[in-house]
Design a protein around this motif. Structure first.
Motif, PDB file in Angstrom:
ATOM      1  N   PRO A   1     -52.691 107.969  35.774  1.00  0.00           N
ATOM      2  CA  PRO A   1     -53.995 107.422  36.161  1.00  0.00           C
ATOM      3  C   PRO A   1     -55.169 107.959  35.362  1.00  0.00           C
TER       4      PRO A   1
ATOM      5  N   TYR B   1     -56.002 103.729  35.597  1.00  0.00           N
ATOM      6  CA  TYR B   1     -56.124 104.283  36.940  1.00  0.00           C
ATOM      7  C   TYR B   1     -55.373 103.504  38.004  1.00  0.00           C
TER       8      TYR B   1
ATOM      9  N   ASN C   1     -46.303 107.536  40.589  1.00  0.00           N
ATOM     10  CA  ASN C   1     -46.716 107.661  41.991  1.00  0.00           C
ATOM     11  C   ASN C   1     -48.125 108.201  42.159  1.00  0.00           C
ATOM     12  N   HIS C   2     -48.737 108.721  41.092  1.00  0.00           N
ATOM     13  CA  HIS C   2     -50.125 109.151  41.261  1.00  0.00           C
ATOM     14  C   HIS C   2     -51.109 108.103  40.734  1.00  0.00           C
TER      15      HIS C   2
ATOM     16  N   ALA D   1     -44.308 109.317  48.808  1.00  0.00           N
ATOM     17  CA  ALA D   1     -44.815 109.892  47.551  1.00  0.00           C
ATOM     18  C   ALA D   1     -46.325 109.710  47.451  1.00  0.00           C
ATOM     19  N   ARG D   2     -46.816 108.526  47.824  1.00  0.00           N
ATOM     20  CA  ARG D   2     -48.262 108.263  47.768  1.00  0.00           C
ATOM     21  C   ARG D   2     -49.018 109.150  48.751  1.00  0.00           C
TER      22      ARG D   2
ATOM     23  N   VAL E   1     -49.388 112.585  47.335  1.00  0.00           N
ATOM     24  CA  VAL E   1     -50.409 112.705  46.290  1.00  0.00           C
ATOM     25  C   VAL E   1     -51.796 112.844  46.913  1.00  0.00           C
ATOM     26  N   TRP E   2     -52.050 112.093  47.990  1.00  0.00           N
ATOM     27  CA  TRP E   2     -53.395 112.041  48.570  1.00  0.00           C
ATOM     28  C   TRP E   2     -53.610 113.046  49.695  1.00  0.00           C
TER      29      TRP E   2
ATOM     30  N   ALA F   1     -59.951 111.398  43.918  1.00  0.00           N
ATOM     31  CA  ALA F   1     -60.022 110.328  42.912  1.00  0.00           C
ATOM     32  C   ALA F   1     -60.469 110.904  41.562  1.00  0.00           C
TER      33      ALA F   1
ATOM     34  N   LEU G   1     -57.614 112.922  39.978  1.00  0.00           N
ATOM     35  CA  LEU G   1     -56.557 112.120  39.348  1.00  0.00           C
ATOM     36  C   LEU G   1     -56.992 111.556  38.002  1.00  0.00           C
TER      37      LEU G   1
ATOM     38  N   LEU H   1     -50.396 117.970  42.585  1.00  0.00           N
ATOM     39  CA  LEU H   1     -50.157 116.568  42.944  1.00  0.00           C
ATOM     40  C   LEU H   1     -49.361 116.408  44.233  1.00  0.00           C
TER      41      LEU H   1
END
Lengths: 461, 246
Positions: free
Chosen positions: A333, A337, A368-369, B44-45, B48-49, B77, B80, B112
């Protein structure tokens, strides 16, 4: 030299061609990271207006990366085909876009033009194009390459089987190859990304695939995507290397970060030609690229990532490759992004490659990021196949368990062939039918008896 | 859900963890396979968040007077999209660190996958802090942090060895994996990835905390002896120098 433009009552100055191209580029994370992106939407359009007025010939006079410092620039300018360029020599970039969309610009016309189009011209015109323009023009261009299969024919979509395994396990890789064949994939190539860079393991993998191919007379070519120096070792030992693979980028310094130079690629190309495994006139090289590669190596020379990507195609073009694909969402990303940026980049790369005469495929993918998911990949896959993309990846269940990212699956290939009426390479389709994997209606519905059963018996039960 | 989908060659599934012989609904995925994939991707998502619960980690390490810092990336954000910001300390965080007499520092970083760090970093950190042959700086908990943030932290604390425990990029098969990066004489902005040693795949189904601790300490020991880390330091050589395991 500076370029100027007025928009909405503001006067914009762009110091040089590099800056003009960067500011005109649709927004993306890598250009923001590099501090090259337009600071406002208005500045972006102002840059596009200046770019539209720019004569194409200017790209032959002002190099984006200095000629003296970069062998890719020297390759681009020293091998530029003036005769092929002549029909568009008087056009501006804006005229060029209109011309590409016109009825006059047939597939044959565009193919003749390709050697006259530099990467910077292709990148520049793409920045003036909407997604539908990128699709409409690419659709007109067929770049057909050949080895044991014919790739890139209109109405065909080929698929690379990508049967990776985290430990390069032979049985695991074999199972994923058989699965791919049962799903009608493999006509682009069977291409393994090795987990280790061991020449011994690479040779063993190539030998096993070659045995499978010969035993069942499967019209496929195989490749282990190890570094070119590893393949040189294999070829020196007379190993069964069908194709030479390498990741490449758009500057000499970025290629150095990949451990390659034009001289090394020349040597590998000569080496694989002299093996004599292919029919005369076959295409023997396989390249992967991707926006952001030059920036991540700090080798972008202040140019935007899409222009640097198009420059990688000049490197590829030198070797008349069988396969070239951008690995569009792999890099992460900080370069692309989200789904919107990945989709745009995939369409740009496919268009620029085709315009320059390359047999473009695309690894439709994400990590996945990244802000992306399977729906974004469905969109890009469908758009690219409408645009006539030569091939895609086939990864079991879209989940590459070695590289840790998501690409397109065998199922995705069946979906897109079905909805768009696309077929496998003709040689491969004949084999699928002979082995009872494809039925009389050209659907992939393997029969548990006959050829498919013999093929499966090749795996340990 | 109804019957287990599959193809008639589904016995091949035992040969690989890859998603083969999934079966079909027309040309598409059977519902069960579709949902299995969606679950793995969602996990997985989410990883990451996820935010690191820094208060919990700080509480667990209370006895060692831990320090909380943030990188220059203000939110996820930005983190990343701007890896450069995740490699620099925020201004007020830089001031929170002071040099002391020490030879190593441990940085607990969200990276991450904050979840991987949340569960494993403090226990592993305590195991490392118990090693008698190193003088450790107060451990640092770092938010929105990349590996290279450890270089600036170590430099400010006056430590010649940085150990960064950080959440690895989640894959579909594992989203709770932590890595440990060991760097000798870290130099902010100059140290390259090739100058670090890495012990990866630290998680329940992968490398255990005990084994990770053993390997990290072995690498730290050899790095201090040869005064280097990275590609020139082989983990096997470091492990060979340890006394045999009882």
């Amino acid at each position: 030299m500076p370029y100027r433009s007025d928009a909405g009552g503001t006067h914009y100055v762009f110091d040089d061609l590099r800056m003009l191209l960067a500011r005109a580029s649709p927004g993306r994370a890598g250009d923001r990271l590099a501090g090259l992106a337009a600071e406002s939407g208005q500045e972006r359009v102002a840059a596009r207006m200046a770019l539209a007025d720019l004569p194409l010939a200017r790209f032959l006079d002002e190099a984006v990366v200095p000629y003296e410092r970069d062998e890719v620039t020297r390759l681009i300018l020293d091998t530029h085909d003036k005769q092929a360029f002549a029909p568009i020599a008087a056009m501006t970039t804006g005229d060029f876009r209109d011309f590409l969309l016109s009825d006059e610009a047939s597939g044959i016309t565009l193919a003749r033009l390709a050697p006259g189009i530099t990467p910077e011209m292709a990148a520049a015109v793409s920045k003036l194009m909407r997604n539908q323009d990128l699709i409409a023009v690419a659709k007109k261009i067929s770049v057909v390459t050949r080895f044991r299969t014919t790739i890139g024919l209109p109405g065909c979509l080929c698929v690379r089987i990508q049967p990776n395994h985290p430990a390069d396990d032979l049985a695991g890789i074999g199972a994923a190859i058989l699965d791919g064949l049962m799903y009608g994939c493999g006509d682009a190539c069977i291409g393994i990304n090795p987990a280790s860079d061991s020449a011994k393991r690479t040779l063993l993998l190539l030998e096993r695939i070659d045995e499978l191919r010969s035993r069942f007379e499967i019209p496929v070519q195989s490749c282990v995507l190890a570094h070119v120096t590893t393949l040189l070792q294999i070829m020196n030992r007379g190993g069964p290397a069908d194709l030479v693979f390498q990741s490449i980028a758009g500057s000499e310094a970025a290629n150095r970060a990949f451990g390659v130079s034009l001289a090394l690629l020349d040597e590998a190309h000569q080496g694989v030609k002299s093996l004599g495994r292919a029919p005369a006139g076959a295409n023997l090289m396989y390249f992967e690229t991707g926006q952001g590669a030059a920036l991540s190596a700090q080798a972008h020379h202040g140019a935007d990532q899409q222009t640097m990507e198009a420059r990688a195609y000049a490197v590829a073009r030198r070797y008349a490759p069988l396969l070239v694909n951008t690995v569009v969402g792999f890099i992460g990303p900080e370069y692309l992004y989200d789904g919107k940026e990945i989709i745009r980049a995939g369409l740009e790369d496919h268009f620029c490659g085709k315009l320059m005469g390359l047999p473009m495929g695309v690894d439709v993918c994400y990590t996945n990021h990244a802000e992306a998911d399977q729906d974004d990949m469905d969109n890009l896959l469908t758009l690219l196949c409408v645009a006539g993309c030569n091939y895609i990846m086939g990864v079991p269940g879209a989940d590459d368990i070695m590289l840790g990212y998501q690409s397109t699956s065998y199922h995705d290939a069946l979906y897109v062939r079905s909805v768009l009426g696309l077929r496998p390479a003709p040689e491969f389709e004949a084999w699928l039918k002979a082995f009872g994997i494809m039925d009389a209606h050209s659907r992939v519905r393997p029969s548990p008896s006959g050829g498919a059963a013999r093929l499966l018996a090749a795996a340990p039960r | 859900m109804t019957r287990q989908p599959g193809d008639f060659w589904d016995y091949l599934r035992s040969a690989t963890p890859a998603r083969i012989a999934l079966g079909r609904a027309g040309d598409g995925l059977p519902t069960q396979r579709l949902l299995e994939f969606e679950l793995a991707h969602a996990q997985a998502r989410d990883a990451v968040w996820a935010d690191l619960d820094s208060a919990a980690v700080l509480a667990e390490l209370d006895a060692w007077c831990p320090v909380l810092v943030r990188s220059a990336a203000p939110d996820r954000a930005s983190f990343l999209q701007r890896p450069d910001l995740g490699r620099r300390l925020a201004q007020d965080s830089a001031r929170a660190l002071s040099a002391g007499s020490c030879d190593a520092t441990i940085v607990i970083a969200d990276g991450l996958s904050a979840g991987a760090t949340q569960v494993q970093a403090a226990p592993l950190c305590k195991m490392l802090l118990a090693a008698p042959n190193f003088v450790f700086a107060p451990p640092v908990v770092a938010l929105q942090a990349r590996v290279a943030l450890g270089d600036e932290i170590a430099a400010r604390q006056g430590a010649s060895l940085a150990v960064v425990l950080i959440g690895e990029r989640p894959g579909l098969s594992a989203c709770d994996s932590m890595g440990a990066y060991i760097t000798f004489d870290p130099n902010p902005g100059m140290t390259r990835d090739a100058d670090r040693n890495c012990v990866s795949n630290i998680r329940g189904q992968g490398l255990s905390l005990n084994e990770a601790s053993r390997r990290i300490l072995a690498i730290m020991g050899l790095a201090r002896t040869i005064r280097r880390s990275g590609t020139c330091l082989k983990e096997d050589d470091a492990l060979d120098l340890l006394p045999p395991m009882s």
